[in-house]
Design an enzyme around this catalytic site. Sequence first.
Site, PDB file in Angstrom:
ATOM      1  N   ALA A  65       1.014  -5.697   3.179  1.00 24.35           N
ATOM      2  CA  ALA A  65       0.067  -4.629   3.043  1.00 24.35           C
ATOM      3  C   ALA A  65      -0.116  -4.248   1.565  1.00 24.35           C
ATOM      4  O   ALA A  65       0.754  -4.606   0.815  1.00 24.35           O
ATOM      5  CB  ALA A  65       0.869  -3.235   3.757  1.00 24.35           C
ATOM      6  N   GLY A 108       3.542  -7.140   6.039  1.00 25.67           N
ATOM      7  CA  GLY A 108       2.712  -7.236   7.030  1.00 25.67           C
ATOM      8  C   GLY A 108       1.965  -8.472   7.343  1.00 25.67           C
ATOM      9  O   GLY A 108       1.366  -8.864   8.343  1.00 25.67           O
ATOM     10  N   GLU A 111       4.302 -10.212   9.801  1.00 25.88           N
ATOM     11  CA  GLU A 111       4.026  -9.609  11.112  1.00 25.88           C
ATOM     12  C   GLU A 111       2.801  -9.954  11.844  1.00 25.88           C
ATOM     13  O   GLU A 111       2.666 -10.035  13.011  1.00 25.88           O
ATOM     14  CB  GLU A 111       4.032  -8.059  10.996  1.00 25.88           C
ATOM     15  CG  GLU A 111       5.310  -7.455  10.484  1.00 25.88           C
ATOM     16  CD  GLU A 111       5.316  -5.949  10.159  1.00 25.88           C
ATOM     17  OE1 GLU A 111       4.600  -5.820   8.982  1.00 25.88           O
ATOM     18  OE2 GLU A 111       6.073  -5.012  10.516  1.00 25.88           O
ATOM     19  N   GLU A 131      10.147  -5.140   2.957  1.00 22.63           N
ATOM     20  CA  GLU A 131       9.693  -3.740   2.677  1.00 22.63           C
ATOM     21  C   GLU A 131      10.996  -2.875   2.213  1.00 22.63           C
ATOM     22  O   GLU A 131      10.627  -1.918   1.556  1.00 22.63           O
ATOM     23  CB  GLU A 131       9.124  -3.102   4.289  1.00 22.63           C
ATOM     24  CG  GLU A 131       7.978  -3.783   4.609  1.00 22.63           C
ATOM     25  CD  GLU A 131       7.877  -5.006   5.386  1.00 22.63           C
ATOM     26  OE1 GLU A 131       8.997  -5.610   5.200  1.00 22.63           O
ATOM     27  OE2 GLU A 131       6.938  -5.326   6.111  1.00 22.63           O
TER      28      GLU A 131
HETATM   29  N1  CO8 Z   1       0.071  -5.400  -2.254  1.00 22.24           N
HETATM   30  C1  CO8 Z   1      -0.734  -5.451  -3.634  1.00 22.24           C
HETATM   31  N2  CO8 Z   1      -0.797  -6.342  -4.493  1.00 22.24           N
HETATM   32  C2  CO8 Z   1      -0.120  -7.594  -4.398  1.00 22.24           C
HETATM   33  C3  CO8 Z   1       0.894  -7.505  -3.341  1.00 22.24           C
HETATM   34  C4  CO8 Z   1       0.851  -6.546  -2.273  1.00 22.24           C
HETATM   35  N3  CO8 Z   1       1.803  -6.428  -1.060  1.00 22.24           N
HETATM   36  N4  CO8 Z   1       1.595  -8.826  -3.488  1.00 22.24           N
HETATM   37  C5  CO8 Z   1       0.852  -9.410  -4.521  1.00 22.24           C
HETATM   38  N5  CO8 Z   1       0.080  -8.363  -5.164  1.00 22.24           N
HETATM   39  C6  CO8 Z   1      -0.644  -8.617  -6.488  1.00 22.24           C
HETATM   40  C7  CO8 Z   1      -0.126  -8.736  -7.705  1.00 22.24           C
HETATM   41  O1  CO8 Z   1       0.365  -7.060  -7.995  1.00 22.24           O
HETATM   42  C8  CO8 Z   1      -0.682  -9.344  -8.543  1.00 22.24           C
HETATM   43  O2  CO8 Z   1      -1.642  -8.797  -9.106  1.00 22.24           O
HETATM   44  P1  CO8 Z   1      -1.907  -8.467 -10.608  1.00 22.24           P
HETATM   45  O3  CO8 Z   1      -2.346  -9.755 -11.147  1.00 22.24           O
HETATM   46  O4  CO8 Z   1      -3.097  -7.280 -10.662  1.00 22.24           O
HETATM   47  O5  CO8 Z   1      -0.898  -8.065 -11.285  1.00 22.24           O
HETATM   48  C9  CO8 Z   1      -1.048 -10.604  -7.789  1.00 22.24           C
HETATM   49  O6  CO8 Z   1      -1.058 -10.155  -6.500  1.00 22.24           O
HETATM   50  C10 CO8 Z   1      -0.224 -11.861  -7.925  1.00 22.24           C
HETATM   51  O7  CO8 Z   1       1.099 -11.384  -7.497  1.00 22.24           O
HETATM   52  P2  CO8 Z   1       2.215 -11.948  -8.689  1.00 22.24           P
HETATM   53  O8  CO8 Z   1       1.969 -11.764  -9.924  1.00 22.24           O
HETATM   54  O9  CO8 Z   1       3.488 -10.939  -8.212  1.00 22.24           O
HETATM   55  O10 CO8 Z   1       2.665 -13.361  -8.051  1.00 22.24           O
HETATM   56  P3  CO8 Z   1       3.905 -14.092  -7.882  1.00 22.24           P
HETATM   57  O11 CO8 Z   1       3.595 -15.493  -7.486  1.00 22.24           O
HETATM   58  O12 CO8 Z   1       4.908 -13.736  -9.237  1.00 22.24           O
HETATM   59  O13 CO8 Z   1       4.805 -13.430  -6.675  1.00 22.24           O
HETATM   60  C11 CO8 Z   1       5.136 -12.624  -4.470  1.00 22.24           C
HETATM   61  C12 CO8 Z   1       4.214 -13.579  -5.381  1.00 22.24           C
HETATM   62  C13 CO8 Z   1       6.540 -12.720  -4.321  1.00 22.24           C
HETATM   63  C14 CO8 Z   1       4.226 -12.590  -3.030  1.00 22.24           C
HETATM   64  C15 CO8 Z   1       4.994 -11.098  -5.062  1.00 22.24           C
HETATM   65  O14 CO8 Z   1       3.597 -11.068  -5.387  1.00 22.24           O
HETATM   66  C16 CO8 Z   1       5.502 -10.071  -4.206  1.00 22.24           C
HETATM   67  O15 CO8 Z   1       6.528  -9.768  -4.020  1.00 22.24           O
HETATM   68  N6  CO8 Z   1       4.552  -9.141  -3.666  1.00 22.24           N
HETATM   69  C17 CO8 Z   1       4.879  -8.237  -2.658  1.00 22.24           C
HETATM   70  C18 CO8 Z   1       5.582  -8.408  -1.309  1.00 22.24           C
HETATM   71  C19 CO8 Z   1       5.752  -7.200  -0.550  1.00 22.24           C
HETATM   72  O16 CO8 Z   1       6.818  -6.603  -0.785  1.00 22.24           O
HETATM   73  N7  CO8 Z   1       5.159  -7.132   0.620  1.00 22.24           N
HETATM   74  C20 CO8 Z   1       5.290  -5.978   1.748  1.00 22.24           C
HETATM   75  C21 CO8 Z   1       4.548  -5.220   1.505  1.00 22.24           C
HETATM   76  S1  CO8 Z   1       4.764  -3.539   2.443  1.00 22.24           S
HETATM   77  C22 CO8 Z   1       4.208  -4.026   3.994  1.00 22.24           C
HETATM   78  O17 CO8 Z   1       3.522  -5.041   4.235  1.00 22.24           O
HETATM   79  C23 CO8 Z   1       4.536  -3.285   5.190  1.00 22.24           C
HETATM   80  C24 CO8 Z   1       3.549  -3.667   6.358  1.00 22.24           C
HETATM   81  C25 CO8 Z   1       3.445  -2.519   7.134  1.00 22.24           C
HETATM   82  C26 CO8 Z   1       2.228  -2.622   8.320  1.00 22.24           C
HETATM   83  C27 CO8 Z   1       0.942  -3.046   7.588  1.00 22.24           C
HETATM   84  C28 CO8 Z   1      -0.095  -1.806   7.250  1.00 22.24           C
HETATM   85  C29 CO8 Z   1      -1.260  -2.139   6.667  1.00 22.24           C
END
Ligand code: CO8
Length: 257
Positions: A65, A108, A111, A131
């Site tokens: 998400a 998500g 999921e 999460e």
């Molecule tokens: N949300 C918003 N932005 C994101 C997300 C995210 N989940 N993941 C990555 N991005 C963005 C980063 O902020 C970054 O943006 P910017 O360049 O503006 O800073 C860009 O994407 C590139 O990401 P990274 O620089 O972090 O790239 P890396 O290669 O270093 O890392 C990862 C990749 C490992 C995927 C890392 O980005 C990460 O850990 N992302 C978050 C993963 C996470 O925690 N996901 C869980 C989210 S909560 C959830 O899914 C709850 C689900 C509930 C049901 C669904 C409801 C809709």
Amino acid sequence: MTYTSVLTEIRGRVGIVTLNRPQAMNALNTTLITELFDALEAFDKNENVGAMVLTGNEKAFAAGADIKEMAESSTFEMVNSNRIDLFDRMRRFKKVVIAAVSGWALGGGCEIALSCDMIVASETARFGQPEITIGVIPGAGGTQRLARLLGKNLAMEMVINNRTLSAAEALQFGLANRVVPLDRFLDEAVALAEEIASRAPLAVFMAKDSVNAAFETTLTEGLKAERRNFYLLFSTEDQKEGMRAFIEKRKPNWKGK
Ligand code: CO8
């Protein structure tokens, strides 16, 4: 319909939906989730489409998400936003949806892959529910589907301690149907979908419905559901065609009726 965050394409009889927010690792914001399910629904209703593939890019299927969109939300706002409710639409599709996963399938994103009917993964795919690291838990089925698929212990570890699964582990533990080289993951998923699209459509629907019943009911109720679907297929032209074609040693010509 014009979309801003997904791409759609029909290849043969396969409808392909590609998540397209690469700058945000395909993070699922409201627009993306809405468009994704609208696009799948349109393919589900399109009689030129026999099966669907949902994919992302090589780096990310979807990183969950959109954290930036929900970071300041209250419980009230989360309950009243329809973001998670949109996920329920996945269960209503009659046609098979195959997830073609490469790179990150997190939160998500994992999921959504789990709620597809099958998963074809590239060697670089990585599945996880991170999460807990941002102070919440999965909200779109992760705790339930992982526990059913992988058993309690591994599901606990993934959900409580951010244990991720490599593509090889996903295959080993039954989360992925197959793991293929990175340069072929979409083609392999489309080939599998094309094979499914060539089968008797109502039988495919009944088969999907029957397997899904196994996750919803007791064994007795599940067996009843299977039997009802089996008997029902004897009211279709395709059952007659399929069996006659076997006897006449020719390929069946499915009508979807
Ligand atoms: N949300 C918003 N932005 C994101 C997300 C995210 N989940 N993941 C990555 N991005 C963005 C980063 O902020 C970054 O943006 P910017 O360049 O503006 O800073 C860009 O994407 C590139 O990401 P990274 O620089 O972090 O790239 P890396 O290669 O270093 O890392 C990862 C990749 C490992 C995927 C890392 O980005 C990460 O850990 N992302 C978050 C993963 C996470 O925690 N996901 C869980 C989210 S909560 C959830 O899914 C709850 C689900 C509930 C049901 C669904 C409801 C809709």
